[in-house]
Scaffold this active site. Structure first.
Site, PDB file in Angstrom:
ATOM      1  N   ARG A 178       4.718   0.562  -6.273  1.00 17.96           N
ATOM      2  CA  ARG A 178       4.789  -0.451  -4.991  1.00 17.96           C
ATOM      3  C   ARG A 178       3.817  -1.622  -5.282  1.00 17.96           C
ATOM      4  O   ARG A 178       4.192  -2.699  -4.133  1.00 17.96           O
ATOM      5  CB  ARG A 178       4.274   0.522  -3.705  1.00 17.96           C
ATOM      6  CG  ARG A 178       5.496   1.597  -3.156  1.00 17.96           C
ATOM      7  CD  ARG A 178       4.995   2.347  -2.311  1.00 17.96           C
ATOM      8  NE  ARG A 178       4.677   2.137  -0.468  1.00 17.96           N
ATOM      9  CZ  ARG A 178       5.630   1.451  -0.076  1.00 17.96           C
ATOM     10  NH1 ARG A 178       6.905   2.836   0.201  1.00 17.96           N
ATOM     11  NH2 ARG A 178       5.293   0.819   1.254  1.00 17.96           N
ATOM     12  N   GLU A 225      18.270 -16.656  -9.395  1.00 21.78           N
ATOM     13  CA  GLU A 225      17.662 -15.774  -9.419  1.00 21.78           C
ATOM     14  C   GLU A 225      16.585 -14.766 -11.617  1.00 21.78           C
ATOM     15  O   GLU A 225      16.689 -14.783 -11.485  1.00 21.78           O
ATOM     16  CB  GLU A 225      19.001 -14.234  -9.572  1.00 21.78           C
ATOM     17  CG  GLU A 225      18.622 -12.566  -9.778  1.00 21.78           C
ATOM     18  CD  GLU A 225      17.711 -11.745  -9.067  1.00 21.78           C
ATOM     19  OE1 GLU A 225      17.091 -12.808  -8.074  1.00 21.78           O
ATOM     20  OE2 GLU A 225      17.270 -11.087  -9.255  1.00 21.78           O
ATOM     21  N   CYS A 282       0.763  -1.242  -0.162  1.00 19.04           N
ATOM     22  CA  CYS A 282       0.416  -0.178  -0.178  1.00 19.04           C
ATOM     23  C   CYS A 282       0.980   0.999   0.130  1.00 19.04           C
ATOM     24  O   CYS A 282       1.815   1.123   0.564  1.00 19.04           O
ATOM     25  CB  CYS A 282      -1.109  -0.353   0.676  1.00 19.04           C
ATOM     26  SG  CYS A 282      -1.865  -1.278   2.008  1.00 19.04           S
ATOM     27  N   LYS A 304      13.512 -13.811 -11.556  1.00 25.45           N
ATOM     28  CA  LYS A 304      12.866 -12.961 -12.819  1.00 25.45           C
ATOM     29  C   LYS A 304      11.897 -13.346 -13.982  1.00 25.45           C
ATOM     30  O   LYS A 304      11.040 -12.551 -14.134  1.00 25.45           O
ATOM     31  CB  LYS A 304      14.119 -12.239 -13.525  1.00 25.45           C
ATOM     32  CG  LYS A 304      15.221 -11.419 -13.192  1.00 25.45           C
ATOM     33  CD  LYS A 304      15.051 -10.038 -12.343  1.00 25.45           C
ATOM     34  CE  LYS A 304      13.806 -10.454 -11.574  1.00 25.45           C
ATOM     35  NZ  LYS A 304      14.779  -9.888  -9.765  1.00 25.45           N
ATOM     36  N   HIS A 354      19.458 -35.558 -10.330  1.00 20.04           N
ATOM     37  CA  HIS A 354      18.442 -35.689  -9.002  1.00 20.04           C
ATOM     38  C   HIS A 354      16.912 -35.326  -9.417  1.00 20.04           C
ATOM     39  O   HIS A 354      16.262 -35.597  -8.467  1.00 20.04           O
ATOM     40  CB  HIS A 354      19.336 -35.456  -7.711  1.00 20.04           C
ATOM     41  CG  HIS A 354      20.765 -36.417  -7.940  1.00 20.04           C
ATOM     42  ND1 HIS A 354      21.290 -36.910  -7.121  1.00 20.04           N
ATOM     43  CD2 HIS A 354      21.771 -35.392  -7.993  1.00 20.04           C
ATOM     44  CE1 HIS A 354      22.116 -36.851  -7.368  1.00 20.04           C
ATOM     45  NE2 HIS A 354      22.657 -36.403  -7.397  1.00 20.04           N
ATOM     46  N   GLU A 405       8.922 -14.260 -12.361  1.00 24.62           N
ATOM     47  CA  GLU A 405       7.611 -12.438 -11.888  1.00 24.62           C
ATOM     48  C   GLU A 405       7.050 -12.206 -12.950  1.00 24.62           C
ATOM     49  O   GLU A 405       6.161 -11.473 -12.078  1.00 24.62           O
ATOM     50  CB  GLU A 405       8.812 -11.863 -11.676  1.00 24.62           C
ATOM     51  CG  GLU A 405       9.560 -12.251  -9.710  1.00 24.62           C
ATOM     52  CD  GLU A 405      10.690 -11.105  -9.689  1.00 24.62           C
ATOM     53  OE1 GLU A 405       9.808 -10.816  -8.256  1.00 24.62           O
ATOM     54  OE2 GLU A 405      11.193 -10.917 -10.003  1.00 24.62           O
ATOM     55  N   LYS A 443       6.661  -4.089  -4.304  1.00 16.56           N
ATOM     56  CA  LYS A 443       7.560  -3.284  -4.374  1.00 16.56           C
ATOM     57  C   LYS A 443       7.790  -3.956  -3.263  1.00 16.56           C
ATOM     58  O   LYS A 443       9.365  -4.270  -2.342  1.00 16.56           O
ATOM     59  CB  LYS A 443       7.896  -1.799  -5.253  1.00 16.56           C
ATOM     60  CG  LYS A 443       9.768  -1.823  -4.875  1.00 16.56           C
ATOM     61  CD  LYS A 443      10.147  -3.035  -5.784  1.00 16.56           C
ATOM     62  CE  LYS A 443      11.744  -2.534  -6.551  1.00 16.56           C
ATOM     63  NZ  LYS A 443      12.533  -3.198  -6.791  1.00 16.56           N
ATOM     64  N   TRP A 473      -3.253  -2.123  -1.114  1.00 11.87           N
ATOM     65  CA  TRP A 473      -2.878  -4.030  -1.798  1.00 11.87           C
ATOM     66  C   TRP A 473      -3.722  -4.656  -0.600  1.00 11.87           C
ATOM     67  O   TRP A 473      -2.959  -4.903   0.092  1.00 11.87           O
ATOM     68  CB  TRP A 473      -1.353  -4.351  -1.562  1.00 11.87           C
ATOM     69  CG  TRP A 473      -0.460  -5.549  -2.063  1.00 11.87           C
ATOM     70  CD1 TRP A 473      -0.034  -5.690  -3.865  1.00 11.87           C
ATOM     71  CD2 TRP A 473      -0.346  -6.704  -1.600  1.00 11.87           C
ATOM     72  NE1 TRP A 473       0.071  -7.165  -3.810  1.00 11.87           N
ATOM     73  CE2 TRP A 473       0.256  -7.431  -2.202  1.00 11.87           C
ATOM     74  CE3 TRP A 473      -0.755  -7.147  -0.404  1.00 11.87           C
ATOM     75  CZ2 TRP A 473       0.441  -8.812  -2.084  1.00 11.87           C
ATOM     76  CZ3 TRP A 473      -0.166  -8.220  -0.146  1.00 11.87           C
ATOM     77  CH2 TRP A 473       0.092  -9.464  -0.986  1.00 11.87           C
ATOM     78  N   ASN A 484      -1.908   1.896   6.108  1.00  7.72           N
ATOM     79  CA  ASN A 484      -0.231   0.859   5.354  1.00  7.72           C
ATOM     80  C   ASN A 484      -0.301  -0.234   6.742  1.00  7.72           C
ATOM     81  O   ASN A 484      -0.384   0.233   7.343  1.00  7.72           O
ATOM     82  CB  ASN A 484       0.523   1.394   4.811  1.00  7.72           C
ATOM     83  CG  ASN A 484       0.092   2.048   3.522  1.00  7.72           C
ATOM     84  OD1 ASN A 484      -0.438   2.309   3.229  1.00  7.72           O
ATOM     85  ND2 ASN A 484       1.446   2.316   2.913  1.00  7.72           N
ATOM     86  N   GLY A 485      -0.694  -1.621   6.468  1.00  8.66           N
ATOM     87  CA  GLY A 485      -0.193  -2.600   7.732  1.00  8.66           C
ATOM     88  C   GLY A 485      -1.476  -3.127   7.523  1.00  8.66           C
ATOM     89  O   GLY A 485      -2.893  -3.209   6.679  1.00  8.66           O
TER      90      GLY A 485
HETATM   91  O1  M6R Z   1      12.830  -5.257  -0.434  1.00  6.96           O
HETATM   92  P1  M6R Z   1      13.880  -6.255  -0.633  1.00  6.96           P
HETATM   93  O2  M6R Z   1      14.725  -7.167  -0.580  1.00  6.96           O
HETATM   94  O3  M6R Z   1      13.566  -6.877   1.111  1.00  6.96           O
HETATM   95  O4  M6R Z   1      12.885  -7.482  -0.943  1.00  6.96           O
HETATM   96  C1  M6R Z   1      12.752  -8.910  -1.097  1.00  6.96           C
HETATM   97  C2  M6R Z   1      11.903  -9.165  -2.416  1.00  6.96           C
HETATM   98  O5  M6R Z   1      10.358  -8.958  -1.593  1.00  6.96           O
HETATM   99  C3  M6R Z   1      12.161  -9.564  -3.709  1.00  6.96           C
HETATM  100  O6  M6R Z   1      13.238  -9.362  -4.055  1.00  6.96           O
HETATM  101  C4  M6R Z   1      11.217  -9.771  -4.458  1.00  6.96           C
HETATM  102  O7  M6R Z   1      12.053 -10.776  -4.900  1.00  6.96           O
HETATM  103  C5  M6R Z   1      11.516  -9.195  -6.235  1.00  6.96           C
HETATM  104  N1  M6R Z   1      10.363  -8.678  -6.892  1.00  6.96           N
HETATM  105  C6  M6R Z   1      12.441  -9.826  -6.324  1.00  6.96           C
HETATM  106  O8  M6R Z   1      12.978  -9.401  -8.057  1.00  6.96           O
END
Ligand code: M6R
Length: 612
Positions: free
Chosen positions: A27, A485, A2, A489, A508, A492, A607, A73, A99-100
Site C-alpha cells: 500500500r 498509460e 497507511c 508506468k 504543437h 512511476e 497503492k 504514509w 488511517n485517514g
Molecule cells: O485504485 P485506483 O484505481 O482508484 O487508483 C487510481 C490511481 O491512484 C492509480 O491508478 C495510480 O495512478 C497507479 N499508481 C497507477 O499505476
C-alpha cells in the site's frame, strides 16, 4: 496508504501482526509500529520498513495474545519514529492506530492543550486518543461511549483501532471513509485495512460501514454499533482471494507476475459475461440499470491515474460502439468544479482499489445531484463498490505492485463488454459485425499470451535506453490512452520523465524537445490513423529522435523507419489497447529493474490513495 492489522484470540499476536504488515507493504508507507497488550500496553515503532521494525524488536519481549500494528504514509508530520503509529493517550492506558485524516485536528489540539494535554507527535491521530481520554475522564463514561462521543466531534476520514490497558479482552475499531475489514475465526478476530492480512486465517469477514464502531471481544460475538448508538447486525461475507495471489510465485517482482497474469485476468474479467455461442454480452451486476444506460443523455467516467486512462479508452469505445456521448473526468477535478449533472446522466467510477478518496468524493457528489452512479472496481467489498448504485467487478485478482498493470487491462476488458452490451441493446452495430467483434474479443487472452513472448527483445531495448532523462510516448485514437498509460508506468517506477501525447499534437509543442537523445515510443498499429502516425514518425526522425515503435507483426513500412520495432499481433482497432499496453508495461519494468529502482513500491507512491 497507511495499513492496519490487529489481532485478538489465543494465538501469539506478534507473528500475525508482522506478517500482516508485510502483506500491507504494497500500500506504500514510510514507518511502521506495533503495540502489544500484555498487562501493559507496549509500543515499538520506527522509521523505514517493516523489516526495520522486526530488527528493532528482535531482542524484546513480544508476548501477548492481543495487539495491533500499523504502516504509516506521512500526512501530518514528517516520517519519523515519533510520528509513527501507534500513539498513546496521555495516561498511557490507551493506544491508537489510525488511517485517514482528522480535518479539525488543529482546534481540537488547541483545546486539549488548554486543558493540560501535551503532545509528543505532530500527528492528527494523537489528538483523537487524547480526546477520548479527556471524555472518559470528564464525562465519566466507559471507553466505548467515549469513543462514540469523540467520533461525533471529529471531521474527516478514519479507520482506527484502539487498545485499552483496562480492557485486556477487547479491541475497538471504527471507520469512516477509510476501509476496515474484520475477519472472524474460531474464538479469534483479525482486523485489517484490507483483506490481505486476513485471508490465510479465515474466509469469513465483515466489511465495516462508515460511522460504525466494532466492539471486538475474545470468545464473544462481534458487536457493531453506529456513532449514533444504533445496534447493527454484522453481515458476514466470504472472501474469495487465494493465498497464491498474494505471493510472487517465483517472479522477481509482483509487477512482473501481474503483467504475466494478464491472459488469465482478462479472461476472468470476461468469464460468464461474454457468451459467444449466444452472441450476447451480459454484465449481471448492472442488469437493473441497462435501460438507464441505453437512455443516458451522457455518460461521465470519473477516475484517477491509470483508471482514468482506462476511462479514456472507455470513452472511445462507448462513443464509437454505443453512440452515447461520454466525458472522462479526473475525480479530483470533478468533485470541486460544480459539474452540471442530472438524473439522465450515468456516472461510471473506475477504481482498482475501490478506496481512492477523490473518486469516492466524486461519487457522492454525482449521487447528490441525482445521477445514477455505477462502479468498475477490482477489490470486492471496497468502499467504491459499496458507494455506487450498482457495478461490475473486474476480477483481476489482488494487484500488489503499486504500478497498475493487470487491473488496467481488466478495466478495459470490462469497458469493452459494457460498450458492446449497450451497443447490442441499442442496435447500433449490425448483428453480424457484433458477432465478429465478440469472436475477436474472445481470443484476446491468447493474443496477450503471444504478446508476452516479446519480453526478451524488450529487455534489450530497455538496456539501450535505461539512462535517458526524458521520453515521449505517442499514439492516436485508441492508442492515445495507451501512450498516456505507457508514460505513466515509466515515470512511476523508473523516475524517468515521460510524457504521453496524441501523436498529432506533437507538432504543437513537444516537437521542440526532440533531438538525438530523445527516445519516442510510438504506438503505430495498423488501422485507424496508421498513415498519419507514420507521418509523425517521420517528423521525429527528421529531427534525429530515436523511435521505438509498437507495430503489428510483419509491418515492413514502420520497420524501415523506426530504430526499434516491437511486434504485437493484429487485432480489431477497438481492442488494440489490450495488446499495445503490454510491451509498454514490460519496457518500464525492465528499465526500472536496470536502474535498481524499487519496482513494487516506488518512492512516494501508495497503492490506494485514501487522502485527497
Ligand atoms: O485504485 P485506483 O484505481 O482508484 O487508483 C487510481 C490511481 O491512484 C492509480 O491508478 C495510480 O495512478 C497507479 N499508481 C497507477 O499505476
Amino acid at each position: 496508504m497507511c495499513g492496519i492489522v490487529a489481532y485478538i484470540g489465543n494465538r501469539d499476536a506478534y507473528p500475525i501482526l508482522i506478517k500482516g504488515l508485510h502483506r500491507l507493504e504494497y500500500r506504500g508507507y514510510d514507518s511502521a509500529g506495533i503495540c502489544l497488550l500484555n498487562e501493559q500496553l507496549t509500543i515499538y515503532k520506527c522509521k523505514g520498513k517493516v523489516s526495520d521494525l522486526e530488527h528493532y524488536v528482535k531482542a524484546k519481549n513480544m508476548a501477548g495474545h492481543l495487539g495491533m500494528a500499523h504502516t504509516r504514509w506521512a500526512t501530518h508530520g514528517e516520517p519519523n519514529q515519533v510520528n509513527a503509529h501507534p500513539h498513546y493517550s496521555q495516561n498511557k492506558k490507551l493506544a491508537i492506530i489510525h488511517n485517514g485524516i482528522i480535518e479539525n485536528y488543529a482546534p481540537l489540539r488547541s483545546e486539549l492543550i488548554s486543558r493540560g494535554y501535551s503532545f509528543v507527535s505532530e500527528t492528527d491521530t494523537e489528538v483523537l486518543i487524547h480526546l477520548i481520554e479527556d471524555i472518559m475522564t470528564n464525562e465519566s463514561v466507559d471507553l466505548v461511549e467515549a469513543l462514540r462521543i469523540a467520533l461525533n466531534q471529529v471531521i474527516g476520514a478514519y479507520a482506527i483501532v484502539i487498545l485499552s490497558k483496562d480492557n485486556p479482552d477487547m479491541i475497538l475499531a471504527a471507520r469512516k471513509g477509510s476501509p476496515m475489514v474484520i475477519g472472524i475465526g474460531k474464538d479469534e478476530f483479525f482486523i485489517a485495512s484490507d483483506a490481505t492480512p486476513i485471508v490465510e486465517y479465515t474466509n469469513n469477514v465483515v466489511y465495516m460501514d462508515d460511522e460504525e464502531i466494532a466492539i471486538i471481544q475474545k470468545e464473544k460475538e462481534l458487536k457493531i454499533i453506529t456513532i449514533t448508538n444504533k445496534r447493527k447486525t454484522p453481515y458476514i461475507e466470504k472472501l474469495e482471494i487465494s493465498l497464491n495471489a498474494l505471493e510472487k510465485e517465483g517472479f522477481d517482482h509482483f509487477m512482473l507476475k501481474e503483467i504475466y497474469e494478464q491472459p488469465r485476468s482478462i479472461r476472468d474479467s470476461m468469464r460468464g459475461r461474454l457468451h459467444l455461442d449466444k452472441g450476447l454480452v451480459i454484465l449481471g451486476g448492472i442488469r437493473e440499470y441497462e435501460q438507464k444506460l441505453m437512455n443516458a443523455r451522457r455518460i461521465i467516467i470519473t477516475a484517477c491515474g491509470t483508471s482514468w486512462h482506462a476511462g479514456l479508452v472507455g470513452e472511445y469505445l462507448i462513443e464509437e460502439l454505443a453512440r452515447i456521448p461520454v466525458e472522462v473526468e479526473y475525480s479530483s477535478e470533478f468533485r470541486y468544479r460544480n459539474p452540471v449533472l442530472s438524473e439522465e446522466d450515468v456516472v461510471i467510477a473506475i477504481s482498482q482499489s475501490g478506496e481512492t478518496a477523490d473518486t469516492l468524493a466524486a461519487i457522492e457528489l454525482a449521487k447528490s445531484k441525482g445521477a445514477t452512479v455505477l462502479g468498475i472496481c477490482n477489490v470486492v467489498g471496497s468502499s467504491i463498490a459499496r458507494a455506487t448504485h450498482a457495478g461490475v467487478y473486474t476480477h483481476a485478482g489482488p494487484e500488489i505492485g503499486v504500478a497498475s498493470t493487470k487491473a488496467f487491462t481488466a478495466q478495459v476488458a470490462v469497458l469493452t463488454l459494457l460498450a458492446l452490451q449497450i451497443a447490442q441493446k441499442k442496435g447500433t452495430i449490425p448483428q453480424s459485425r457484433f458477432h465478429q467483434m465478440l469472436s475477436e474479443l474472445n481470443v484476446i487472452p491468447e493474443k496477450v499470451e503471444q504478446t508476452l513472448a516479446i519480453n526478451e527483445q524488450i529487455k534489450k531495448i530497455a538496456n539501450i535506453y535505461k539512462d535517458v532523462k526524458n521520453s515521449l510516448y505517442l499514439g492516436r485514437g485508441y492508442n492515445f490512452p495507451v501512450a498516456l498509460e505507457g508514460a505513466l508506468k515509466l515515470k512511476e517506477i523508473s523516475y524517468i520523465h515521460a510524457e504521453g501525447y496524441p501523436a498529432a499534437e506533437m507538432k504543437h509543442g513537444p516537437i521542440a524537445l526532440i533531438d538525438e537523445y530523445m527516445p519516442v515510443v510510438v504506438i503505430a498499429t495498423r488501422k485507424g490513423t496508421y498513415e498519419k502516425v507514420i507521418s509523425n514518425i517521420q517528423e521525429v526522425k527528421a529531427r534525429k529522435g530515436k523511435i521505438i515503435a509498437i507495430i503489428n507483426t510483419g509491418d515492413k513500412t514502420v520497420q524501415g523507419l523506426a530504430d526499434h520495432c516491437i511486434e504485437i499481433p493484429e487485432t480489431e482497432e477497438f481492442l488494440n489497447p489490450l495488446l499495445a499496453t503490454i510491451p509498454l508495461q514490460l519496457l518500464s519494468y525492465h528499465i526500472a529493474v536496470m536502474r535498481n529502482c524499487n519496482v513494487d513500491q516506488p518512492r512516494n507512491l501508495a497503492k490506494s490513495v485514501t487522502v485527497e
